[in-house]
Write a protein that holds these residues in place. Structure first.
Motif, PDB file in Angstrom:
ATOM      1  N   VAL A  22       0.848  -1.186   0.000  1.00  0.00           N
ATOM      2  CA  VAL A  22       0.000   0.000   0.000  1.00  0.00           C
ATOM      3  C   VAL A  22       0.888   1.242   0.000  1.00  0.00           C
ATOM      4  CG1 VAL A  22      -1.851   1.234   1.187  1.00  0.00           C
ATOM      5  CG2 VAL A  22      -1.772  -1.272   1.265  1.00  0.00           C
ATOM      6  N   GLU A  23       0.648   2.117  -0.975  1.00  0.00           N
ATOM      7  CA  GLU A  23       1.438   3.335  -1.117  1.00  0.00           C
ATOM      8  C   GLU A  23       0.806   4.493  -0.348  1.00  0.00           C
ATOM      9  OE1 GLU A  23       4.294   3.628  -3.044  1.00  0.00           O
ATOM     10  OE2 GLU A  23       4.228   1.485  -3.475  1.00  0.00           O
ATOM     11  N   VAL A  70      -1.733   4.092  -4.179  1.00  0.00           N
ATOM     12  CA  VAL A  70      -1.852   2.803  -4.844  1.00  0.00           C
ATOM     13  C   VAL A  70      -2.178   1.705  -3.822  1.00  0.00           C
ATOM     14  CG1 VAL A  70      -0.593   1.056  -6.196  1.00  0.00           C
ATOM     15  CG2 VAL A  70      -0.266   3.502  -6.672  1.00  0.00           C
ATOM     16  N   ASN A  71      -3.178   0.913  -4.118  1.00  0.00           N
ATOM     17  CA  ASN A  71      -3.654  -0.231  -3.323  1.00  0.00           C
ATOM     18  C   ASN A  71      -4.328   0.151  -2.008  1.00  0.00           C
ATOM     19  OD1 ASN A  71      -3.079  -2.322  -5.133  1.00  0.00           O
ATOM     20  ND2 ASN A  71      -0.951  -2.393  -4.461  1.00  0.00           N
ATOM     21  N   SER A  72      -4.490   1.430  -1.720  1.00  0.00           N
ATOM     22  CA  SER A  72      -5.155   1.808  -0.474  1.00  0.00           C
ATOM     23  C   SER A  72      -6.630   1.446  -0.496  1.00  0.00           C
ATOM     24  CB  SER A  72      -4.964   3.293  -0.183  1.00  0.00           C
ATOM     25  OG  SER A  72      -5.566   4.064  -1.190  1.00  0.00           O
ATOM     26  N   LYS A  73      -7.200   1.255  -1.681  1.00  0.00           N
ATOM     27  CA  LYS A  73      -8.615   0.882  -1.783  1.00  0.00           C
ATOM     28  C   LYS A  73      -8.888  -0.456  -1.103  1.00  0.00           C
ATOM     29  CE  LYS A  73      -8.033  -1.319  -6.272  1.00  0.00           C
ATOM     30  NZ  LYS A  73      -8.322  -1.241  -7.699  1.00  0.00           N
ATOM     31  N   HIS A  74      -7.873  -1.300  -0.977  1.00  0.00           N
ATOM     32  CA  HIS A  74      -8.046  -2.605  -0.323  1.00  0.00           C
ATOM     33  C   HIS A  74      -8.210  -2.487   1.191  1.00  0.00           C
ATOM     34  CE1 HIS A  74      -7.199  -4.651  -4.062  1.00  0.00           C
ATOM     35  NE2 HIS A  74      -6.093  -3.929  -4.198  1.00  0.00           N
ATOM     36  N   LEU A  75      -7.711  -1.386   1.761  1.00  0.00           N
ATOM     37  CA  LEU A  75      -7.726  -1.231   3.216  1.00  0.00           C
ATOM     38  C   LEU A  75      -9.136  -1.171   3.800  1.00  0.00           C
ATOM     39  CD1 LEU A  75      -4.821   1.357   3.616  1.00  0.00           C
ATOM     40  CD2 LEU A  75      -4.759  -1.094   4.147  1.00  0.00           C
ATOM     41  N   ALA A  76     -10.104  -0.665   3.048  1.00  0.00           N
ATOM     42  CA  ALA A  76     -11.471  -0.495   3.560  1.00  0.00           C
ATOM     43  C   ALA A  76     -12.378  -1.692   3.256  1.00  0.00           C
ATOM     44  CB  ALA A  76     -12.087   0.777   2.974  1.00  0.00           C
ATOM     45  N   THR A  77     -11.837  -2.727   2.650  1.00  0.00           N
ATOM     46  CA  THR A  77     -12.644  -3.903   2.338  1.00  0.00           C
ATOM     47  C   THR A  77     -13.171  -4.528   3.629  1.00  0.00           C
ATOM     48  OG1 THR A  77     -11.268  -4.325   0.397  1.00  0.00           O
ATOM     49  CG2 THR A  77     -12.624  -6.150   1.187  1.00  0.00           C
TER      50      THR A  77
END
Length: 172
Positions: A22-23, A70-77
């Motif tokens: 995660v960036e 980048v890839n921070s969208k995965h953190l709220a899953t």
């Protein structure tokens, strides 16, 4: 023998959510580890004492603050997440005047519980804060695991000593 001071500064860090790096993570708020206590207040004592139970902890949470990189969208899953937070700390040993570095890794397993979407402000990054309910916590310094707390497995271990084993062995 006088104790000497050692100062540590975080020089860099990297966060993984599962296999995704995660960036633009600006901060990780590590959990507060707090033992459950029982108040002891009996005749003859001049004050009550909060006696910690070394084999049980209160619930804990941790946070990840990011700027939607980048890839921070995965953190709220929704659901369970496995996070590894890698840091490099610079160490300054005052008495010896020595500088060095050490690796510190935090492995956290948590269940996503909240997203604070943050503020929108001209000229500032649009960041969010993710919160997780802690299931497992592991801390490693220079390859040596110094803390393991696993809620589901019933493990509380500091510096190689498992505190939950003492009670289990007495029940044996």
């Amino acid at each position: 023998m006088a104790l000497s001071k050692v100062y540590c500064n975080v020089e860099d860090h990297r966060l993984f959510d599962g296999s995704n790096q995660v960036e633009d993570v600006t901060k990780v708020g590590l959990p507060t580890i707090k033992h459950k206590t029982t108040s002891i207040d009996v005749a003859g004592m001049v004050m009550a004492v909060e006696m910690p139970d070394m084999t049980h902890l209160d619930s804990a949470e941790y946070t990840i603050v990011h700027n939607n990189g980048v890839n921070s969208k995965h953190l709220a899953t929704p659901g369970k997440h496995s996070h590894e937070f890698r840091t490099v700390r610079q160490r300054y040993h005052v008495a010896e005047g020595e500088l060095g570095h050490e690796s510190v890794k935090f492995r956290l397993i948590g269940v996503h519980s909240e997203t604070q979407k943050g503020d929108i402000e001209t000229g500032s990054p649009y960041g969010s804060t993710e919160k997780y309910s802690l299931l497992r916590y592991e801390e490693e310094v220079n390859g040596e695991v110094i803390t393991v707390i696993d809620a589901m497995a019933g493990v509380i271990k500091y510096n190689g000593v498992e505190y939950t084993d003492a009670v289990s062995s007495l029940l044996g």
